[in-house]
Each structure stands twice: as structure tokens, then as C-alpha cells.
Write a protein that holds these residues in place. Structure first.
Motif, PDB file in Angstrom:
ATOM      1  N   ARG A  49       0.881  -1.173   0.000  1.00  0.00           N
ATOM      2  CA  ARG A  49       0.000   0.000   0.000  1.00  0.00           C
ATOM      3  C   ARG A  49       0.914   1.217   0.000  1.00  0.00           C
ATOM      4  O   ARG A  49       1.784   1.313  -0.828  1.00  0.00           O
ATOM      5  CB  ARG A  49      -0.945  -0.047   1.193  1.00  0.00           C
ATOM      6  N   SER A  50       0.741   2.140   0.929  1.00  0.00           N
ATOM      7  CA  SER A  50       1.552   3.357   0.898  1.00  0.00           C
ATOM      8  C   SER A  50       2.740   3.333   1.850  1.00  0.00           C
ATOM      9  O   SER A  50       3.633   4.161   1.745  1.00  0.00           O
ATOM     10  CB  SER A  50       0.682   4.579   1.213  1.00  0.00           C
ATOM     11  N   ARG A  70       0.393  -2.321  -6.294  1.00  0.00           N
ATOM     12  CA  ARG A  70      -0.041  -1.334  -5.299  1.00  0.00           C
ATOM     13  C   ARG A  70      -1.549  -1.437  -5.133  1.00  0.00           C
ATOM     14  O   ARG A  70      -2.306  -1.272  -6.098  1.00  0.00           O
ATOM     15  CB  ARG A  70       0.353   0.070  -5.765  1.00  0.00           C
ATOM     16  N   ILE A  73      -4.214   3.671  -5.921  1.00  0.00           N
ATOM     17  CA  ILE A  73      -3.878   4.359  -7.171  1.00  0.00           C
ATOM     18  C   ILE A  73      -2.429   4.819  -7.197  1.00  0.00           C
ATOM     19  O   ILE A  73      -1.680   4.530  -8.115  1.00  0.00           O
ATOM     20  CB  ILE A  73      -4.812   5.565  -7.389  1.00  0.00           C
ATOM     21  N   VAL A  75       1.487   5.450  -6.941  1.00  0.00           N
ATOM     22  CA  VAL A  75       2.684   4.621  -6.896  1.00  0.00           C
ATOM     23  C   VAL A  75       3.912   5.496  -6.615  1.00  0.00           C
ATOM     24  O   VAL A  75       5.024   5.201  -7.055  1.00  0.00           O
ATOM     25  CB  VAL A  75       2.873   3.823  -8.208  1.00  0.00           C
ATOM     26  N   ASN A  92      -1.070  -0.919 -10.470  1.00  0.00           N
ATOM     27  CA  ASN A  92      -1.891  -0.313  -9.432  1.00  0.00           C
ATOM     28  C   ASN A  92      -3.332  -0.771  -9.621  1.00  0.00           C
ATOM     29  O   ASN A  92      -3.623  -1.583 -10.502  1.00  0.00           O
ATOM     30  CB  ASN A  92      -1.770   1.208  -9.418  1.00  0.00           C
ATOM     31  N   THR A  93      -4.221  -0.277  -8.781  1.00  0.00           N
ATOM     32  CA  THR A  93      -5.646  -0.633  -8.877  1.00  0.00           C
ATOM     33  C   THR A  93      -6.443   0.663  -8.959  1.00  0.00           C
ATOM     34  O   THR A  93      -6.968   1.150  -7.956  1.00  0.00           O
ATOM     35  CB  THR A  93      -6.096  -1.474  -7.662  1.00  0.00           C
ATOM     36  N   VAL A 294      -5.750  -6.181  -6.528  1.00  0.00           N
ATOM     37  CA  VAL A 294      -4.315  -6.364  -6.647  1.00  0.00           C
ATOM     38  C   VAL A 294      -3.944  -7.841  -6.605  1.00  0.00           C
ATOM     39  O   VAL A 294      -3.045  -8.294  -7.332  1.00  0.00           O
ATOM     40  CB  VAL A 294      -3.564  -5.557  -5.568  1.00  0.00           C
ATOM     41  N   ASN A 309      -3.444  -3.014 -15.815  1.00  0.00           N
ATOM     42  CA  ASN A 309      -3.171  -1.791 -15.065  1.00  0.00           C
ATOM     43  C   ASN A 309      -1.691  -1.616 -14.733  1.00  0.00           C
ATOM     44  O   ASN A 309      -1.326  -1.188 -13.639  1.00  0.00           O
ATOM     45  CB  ASN A 309      -4.013  -1.752 -13.785  1.00  0.00           C
ATOM     46  N   THR A 381      -4.860   7.327 -13.128  1.00  0.00           N
ATOM     47  CA  THR A 381      -3.516   6.961 -13.536  1.00  0.00           C
ATOM     48  C   THR A 381      -3.600   6.387 -14.938  1.00  0.00           C
ATOM     49  O   THR A 381      -4.235   5.359 -15.167  1.00  0.00           O
ATOM     50  CB  THR A 381      -2.916   5.927 -12.572  1.00  0.00           C
TER      51      THR A 381
END
Length: 526
Positions: A49-50, A70, A73, A75, A92-93, A294, A309, A381
Motif C-alpha cells: 500500500r503506501s 499497489r 492508485i 505509486v 496499481n488498482t 491487486v 493496469n 492513472t
């Protein structure tokens, strides 16, 4: 059996899906960088994640790693350049949290209109101030939506359910797409002048930074309400404070800020300001959705080679990539020029491949052109997978044709962007086998590299313009690194591209547009 590491906290559905698909999975959250570096060599996939920072050092230690996914969104915490160099796909998603972000924008709008947080705080303080919190209805009010991408279009749909009249500003959608959404397309000044509520759904770019500033707030209705659940920095927070304090704006609601976490902030002292700590994607459903997406995407890639993606890889066979990659780069950069110069509804993209490039698989080049056009203007994105889909969704027709000959060039890629106001066209080629060059714009011949920070100036071809331009930039301490000029005929239109060491901010660009014979001036980032 491929092996995946989940290094950040997320819904347990991700781990469950991996096991169901036949992928071995470990969950190790909270690893320090040195700990992650020590174990990453054992895994084919990494799910984040982040919190996890996928740095160059981590990627260098990831000998088996094929994909980073990820769950969300952004990255920004992945070194995409290093990942690409090492052949690691970054996914990403982008669609897992669109509904929840749209709903949050609506929630902020309602809360600001009816002063729900302020009334709650008053009651918890033991007061009963019924007459103090007189709100306004949303019914039959005008909502101005800036940006009509995935999230913006969902906000529009919900606003129709509230019986609001919706107007929208988005220079990158066609009239047909606007009709499908049931919105009236207007220019930005008209939106500011007519809207009772204004909600923002764009990415943060040079064009949108400080979009809501003192000058534009002055154009708004007295008593308008502003909502931003998109990106911090789009709203100038100092100017917003003054507008709220003076009563020019009735209220504002922000979920995002230029600097996060916020800490002390003068906006927090105002009774007509409400806020949330970047909660747009913070729902149970959104967290589950991104975890599911993901896990499904990484499983599909590791087990079947299906790429979804991806933000850093074109959909081409590995054997074809060395030949195609320079043209993919050229196509994306031509698209970036067009995307940053476009200023009205997009209708059609027509691409002509001439010379040697016409014999290649041009589909990924076309996709790269679309990616370049859309990536600076949409909140989503944009990547090589979703660019064609987003173009179709927005009613943009895409045409491509080939010619065996490219005049004096070995290869030429010509891209015409048809907009409501007319066509805009650029052409490019490769020099030394791989370096992209712009060779014409609107049939005006010139040659320049397609990288760096460029000032674009369109003007009437009259003596003295170049001198005026140089004097103007020198007066504002802006150094010119290179200058490229083309014209259609003596006394006709001309176009200049200037590589500058310092970008011109919007007020300075506006001054430049006021010079005699200057028709247009914009900053481009390539």
C-alpha cells in the motif's frame, strides 16, 4: 509455484485470493527497509500500500521479483524508473476507490451546505443553537464539476439524483460524451460565475496547481461553496482562507491539503470551513476492493502472463520491445505535446505512420500516443492498458493509417488531434535510431528534441517578435537554453519552442500573452 510477499496491512481477502489461485503468499507487515531488503530476493511478487518504500536499493536486491502491485492508485512510493530498468512490472488498482471518493465528495457537499459538523460540535458543547445553523438546499442548485473522469462522472450521476443542475468544465471530453453524462459543458469562467457549488476532480498538474485562487474566487457567486476531494495544491489555501473569512464564499470542505498531515492551519480556525484527513478512499468496501483487485491482477500475471493496469510496460512481446520502444517513446511524447496544447473538447485522434515504422506493430505506439495526450489531464492513472479504454469512454475516436514512404525521413509519425475548435497536428521522427524529434507543428517545419521544460509561443510572424520575447524573459530573469522556430509563411502564423531554465508561472504567462502579435503561450513539460 510463484511466491508473493504482502508487506503492508490490507484486507485478508488478498491473502485468501492468492492461496485460492495457487500462489504461495507470506504476510510480513511493518518491515524496516533493511529487513525487507534481506528477504525480498525470495519473492516473485510484492504487494504494497503506501507504507512500504520500494526504493532502488530494494529493487537491486530483488533478484526474482517480477511484479510490484499497489493496492490503490498512487505509486509514488515505488522507484518506477529502476523497476522498469530491471524488468519489474509495476501495477496499481485505479478503479477500486472511485465510488467511495465520489460519495465522499457528495458527503462533504451536504455537510458544508447544512453545517453538520459545526452543529454537532455545538450540541456536544451543551448548546442548542437552532437558529445559528441555517443551511442551504442542494435541490435545483447548480453544481459545477471540474473534471469528468471516473470519479467526476460518478459525482455527476449522484448530483442528478439530487435534482441538481450540473455544468462541467473538462477540455478533454467530446460533446457526445458530455451529452451521455447529461451535463452542460462550459468554460471555466462560466462555471465559476454560475455554480452554487463547485467540486474538483482533476489531477494535480502545472495547469491545475492553485486553480482555485483569489482571481478565480473573485469570479464566483457570492456565497458559493467549494469542495475538494481530489488533490492537495489545487486549492490555494491562503486565498481560500481570505474568501471564507470575508464571506465571499459561504463555506468550503477539503479532504486534501497541500501539506499532509496538516497540523496547525489557519483554515481550521474558521467556522465555515470543514475538513477530513484524506478520507476519500477510506471505506471498508474500498479497502476490500483494492485488496481483491491487486491479488487478482498479480495472480493473473504470475500464472498466465496477463498484464493489467501496468504503469510502466507496453503490451508488446518481449522480442519486439527493443525495436518498438523508441517509437513508443516518440508516440507518447508527441501525445504529451498535443495534450498540453489542447484546450477544447477532444473528438478524434488520427495517426499516420510513414516509412519504416509503418511495417511495425503500431498498436502499442498508438496506445502510447493516447497515453501521452491523456496523462496530464485526467485524474486517473493513465497507462498503456487503460489509455484506449479511457479514450473510448470519453467518446474520442481513434484512427490510424500507414504509408510506405515518409518523404526524406526514414520514418515519420504524424498525429492530428481534432477538437471542438479545430485540428492540432504534430509530426515526429527518430534520429540516431532512438532519439525522438519534433519535425513539424501544424505544417510548420522545425526540429527539436522532445524532452525537458519548454515554453511554447504561437504568434503572428512580424519583425521584432523574437527580440521582444527575449527581452521579456530576460526582464524576469528567465534563461533560454535553446530556441526552435517554425512558420507557415512570411507574415503568417509562427510557432516557437524555448527550452527555459525556470518555468513561467500562470501570471507571467498571462503577461507574455499580452505582448504584440503573441497569440498563445504555454509551458510544456516533456
Amino acid at each position: 509455484m510463484p511466491k508473493v510477499l504482502i508487506s503492508d496491512k490490507m484486507s485478508p481477502r488478498a491473502e485468501q485470493i492468492f492461496r485460492e489461485q495457487g500462489v504461495e503468499v507470506d504476510v510480513k507487515t511493518g518491515l524496516a527497509p533493511e529487513q525487507l531488503k534481506a528477504v525480498i530476493g525470495d519473492y516473485d511478487g510484492l504487494v504494497i500500500r503506501s507504507a512500504t518504500q520500494v526504493t532502488a536499493e530494494i529493487l537491486e536486491a530483488a533478484g526474482r521479483l517480477k511484479v510490484v502491485g499497489r493496492a490503490g492508485i498512487g505509486v509514488d512510493n515505488v522507484d518506477i524508473a529502476t523497476a522498469s530498468k530491471r524488468g519489474v512490472i509495476v501495477m496499481n488498482t485505479p478503479y477500486g476507490n472511485t465510488v467511495t471518493t465520489a460519495e465522499h465528495a457528495i458527503a462533504l457537499m451536504m455537510a458544508a451546505a447544512r453545517m453538520v459538523p459545526q452543529a454537532t460540535a455545538s450540541m456536544k458543547a451543551g448548546k442548542w443553537e437552532k437558529t445559528r445553523f441555517e443551511g442551504v438546499e442542494l435541490y435545483q442548485k447548480t453544481l459545477g464539476v471540474i473534471g469528468t473522469g471516473n470519479i467526476g462522472s460518478l459525482v455527476i450521476e449522484r448530483a442528478h439524483g439530487l435534482k441538481m443542475h450540473v455544468i462541467a468544465y473538462d477540455p478533454y471530453i467530446s460533446k457526445a460524451r458530455a451529452d451521455d453524462l447529461g451535463v452542460e459543458l462550459v468554460d471555466l469562467d462560466a462555471l465559476f460565475a454560475r455554480a452554487d457549488f463547485i467540486t474538483i476532480h482533476t489531477p494535480l498538474t502545472d495547469a491545475t496547481r492553485n486553480l482555485i485562487n483569489a482571481a478565480n474566487i473573485a469570479k464566483m457567486k457570492d456565497g458559493a461553496i467549494v469542495i475538494n476531494a481530489a488533490r492537495g495544491g489545487i486549492v490555494n489555501e491562503d486565498d481560500l482562507y481570505e474568501a471564507l473569512k470575508s464571506g465571499k464564499l459561504r463555506a468550503a470542505a477539503l479532504d486534501v491539503f497541500a501539506k499532509e498531515p496538516v497540523g496547525e492551519h489557519k483554515l481550521l480556525t474558521l467556522d465555515n470551513f470543514i475538513c477530513t484527513p484524506h478520507l476519500g478512499a477510506s471505506t471498508v468496501e474500498a479497502q476490500v476492493n483494492v485488496a481483491i483487485q491487486v491479488a487478482e491482477q498479480i495472480s493473473a500475471f504470475l500464472l498466465r502472463g496477463v498484464v493489467q493496469n501496468a504503469v510502466n510496460i507496453p503490451a508488446v512481446a518481449e522480442a519486439d520491445l527493443p525495436v518498438l520502444q523508441p517509437y513508443i517513446n516518440l508516440g507518447e511524447r508527441l501525445g504529451m505535446v498535443l495534450g498540453q496544447l489542447a484546450d477544447s473538447g477532444l473528438k478524434r485522434v488520427a495517426i499516420e505512420y510513414a516509412g519504416e515504422v509503418s511495417g511495425l506493430n503500431t498498436k502499442p505506439i498508438t496506445t502510447a500516443v493516447l497515453k501521452g495526450i491523456l496523462q496530464n489531464v485526467l485524474p486517473e492513472t493513465i497507462n498503456m492498458v487503460n489509455a484506449p479504454f479511457l479514450a473510448r469512454e470519453r467518446g474520442i475516436e481513434v484512427e490510424q493509417s500507414t504509408r510506405e514512404l515518409a518523404d526524406e525521413l526514414r520514418s515519420r509519425v504524424r498525429v492530428q488531434l481534432v477538437m471542438d475548435r479545430g485540428p492540432l497536428e504534430v509530426a515526429g521522427t527518430l534520429v540516431h535510431g532512438h532519439q525522438p524529434r519534433l519535425v513539424s507543428i501544424n505544417d510548420m517545419d522545425l526540429e527539436m528534441g522532445l524532452s525537458g521544460r519548454m515554453l511554447y509561443v504561437a504568434n503572428v510572424d512580424q519583425p521584432g517578435l523574437i527580440g521582444q520575447l527575449g527581452t521579456f524573459l530576460a526582464a524576469h530573469n528567465i534563461n533560454i537554453a535553446s530556441f526552435h522556430l517554425g512558420r507557415e509563411r512570411p507574415g503568417g502564423r509562427a510557432a516557437s519552442f524555448l527550452a527555459v531554465d525556470t518555468p513561467l508561472d500562470p501570471p507571467l504567462l498571462e503577461k507574455l500573452r499580452g505582448l504584440p502579435n503573441v497569440l498563445e503561450a504555454r509551458m510544456l513539460t516533456l
